[in-house]
Design an enzyme around this catalytic site. Structure first.
Site, PDB file in Angstrom:
ATOM      1  N   ASP A   1      28.017  34.512 -10.622  1.00  0.00           N
ATOM      2  CA  ASP A   1      27.922  34.759 -12.060  1.00  0.00           C
ATOM      3  C   ASP A   1      29.178  34.256 -12.746  1.00  0.00           C
ATOM      4  O   ASP A   1      30.243  34.150 -12.134  1.00  0.00           O
ATOM      5  CB  ASP A   1      27.724  36.246 -12.357  1.00  0.00           C
ATOM      6  CG  ASP A   1      27.116  36.492 -13.740  1.00  0.00           C
ATOM      7  OD1 ASP A   1      26.580  35.544 -14.351  1.00  0.00           O
ATOM      8  OD2 ASP A   1      27.184  37.634 -14.211  1.00  0.00           O
ATOM      9  N   GLY A   2      29.013  33.953 -14.026  1.00  0.00           N
ATOM     10  CA  GLY A   2      30.121  33.558 -14.880  1.00  0.00           C
ATOM     11  C   GLY A   2      30.119  34.409 -16.129  1.00  0.00           C
ATOM     12  O   GLY A   2      29.074  34.906 -16.552  1.00  0.00           O
TER      13      GLY A   2
ATOM     14  N   HIS B   1      21.043  41.357 -15.844  1.00  0.00           N
ATOM     15  CA  HIS B   1      21.024  42.696 -16.449  1.00  0.00           C
ATOM     16  C   HIS B   1      19.657  43.373 -16.281  1.00  0.00           C
ATOM     17  O   HIS B   1      19.158  44.034 -17.182  1.00  0.00           O
ATOM     18  CB  HIS B   1      21.419  42.626 -17.923  1.00  0.00           C
ATOM     19  CG  HIS B   1      22.691  41.875 -18.139  1.00  0.00           C
ATOM     20  ND1 HIS B   1      23.933  42.430 -17.883  1.00  0.00           N
ATOM     21  CD2 HIS B   1      22.925  40.597 -18.539  1.00  0.00           C
ATOM     22  CE1 HIS B   1      24.873  41.535 -18.144  1.00  0.00           C
ATOM     23  NE2 HIS B   1      24.290  40.421 -18.536  1.00  0.00           N
TER      24      HIS B   1
ATOM     25  N   ASP C   1      28.279  40.323 -11.855  1.00  0.00           N
ATOM     26  CA  ASP C   1      28.492  40.356 -13.298  1.00  0.00           C
ATOM     27  C   ASP C   1      29.731  41.193 -13.621  1.00  0.00           C
ATOM     28  O   ASP C   1      30.569  40.778 -14.430  1.00  0.00           O
ATOM     29  CB  ASP C   1      27.256  40.937 -14.004  1.00  0.00           C
ATOM     30  CG  ASP C   1      27.455  41.044 -15.498  1.00  0.00           C
ATOM     31  OD1 ASP C   1      27.440  40.003 -16.176  1.00  0.00           O
ATOM     32  OD2 ASP C   1      27.635  42.181 -15.989  1.00  0.00           O
TER      33      ASP C   1
ATOM     34  N   GLU D   1      29.875  29.675 -14.795  1.00  0.00           N
ATOM     35  CA  GLU D   1      28.698  29.725 -13.917  1.00  0.00           C
ATOM     36  C   GLU D   1      28.811  28.651 -12.834  1.00  0.00           C
ATOM     37  O   GLU D   1      28.562  28.915 -11.655  1.00  0.00           O
ATOM     38  CB  GLU D   1      27.411  29.518 -14.724  1.00  0.00           C
ATOM     39  CG  GLU D   1      27.092  30.610 -15.715  1.00  0.00           C
ATOM     40  CD  GLU D   1      26.506  31.869 -15.111  1.00  0.00           C
ATOM     41  OE1 GLU D   1      26.321  31.953 -13.876  1.00  0.00           O
ATOM     42  OE2 GLU D   1      26.220  32.803 -15.887  1.00  0.00           O
TER      43      GLU D   1
END
Length: 150
Positions: free
Chosen positions: A13-14, A125, A135, A48
């Protein structure tokens, strides 16, 4: 006897605070195998990509990258990279490919003939525990501008 090849599943994740702004990236192959990093001025897309590059550089063998980034996953599922190369690093609208430097670093790692690299999309999410974990690592790295490693 047929031995199944072990595939390492790595979530990436970024995160970016402002776009551009301070950013963070993270990968995790479990809660005891992870890393994150940061940049002071960057974009979410760059983070990302950097998360995937770092994950591939940190793991040998067959790997499944699980990402909530359509930008990353669709590039490989739809082979955007092949069109970019064919058009001299221009996108389908004739514009320069964004983040070319990172794509050029990522492609040899992802297309390495010595191992299988697969890309899987996961909705962000959405309650996936490992996606939520990376995240939080990426967000923390962006906020604190401090990397972490297991």
């Amino acid at each position: 006897m047929d031995y199944a090849r072990r595939v390492i599943r790595v979530y990436t994740d970024g995160s970016c605070r402002g776009n551009p702004g301070p950013g963070g990236w993270a990968w995790a192959a479990g809660v005891d195998d992870f890393a994150s990093g940061c940049e002071a001025h960057t974009t979410n897309q760059r983070m990302e990509l950097l998360a995937v590059i770092e994950a591939l550089q940190s793991h040998e063998g067959d790997i499944e990258i699980v990402s909530d980034s359509n930008y990353v996953v669709k590039c490989f599922h739809d082979k955007w990279w092949a069109g970019w190369q064919r058009r001299g690093w221009k996108n389908s609208q004739g514009q320069a490919v964004a983040n070319r430097d990172l794509w050029e670093a990522l492609l040899p790692l992802a297309l390495d003939d010595s191992r299988t690299v697969a890309f899987t999309w996961v909705k962000g999410h959405s309650g996936d525990p490992m996606n939520d974990f990376v995240d939080s690592l990426a967000t923390q790295a962006a906020d604190e501008q401090r990397p972490a490693r297991s």
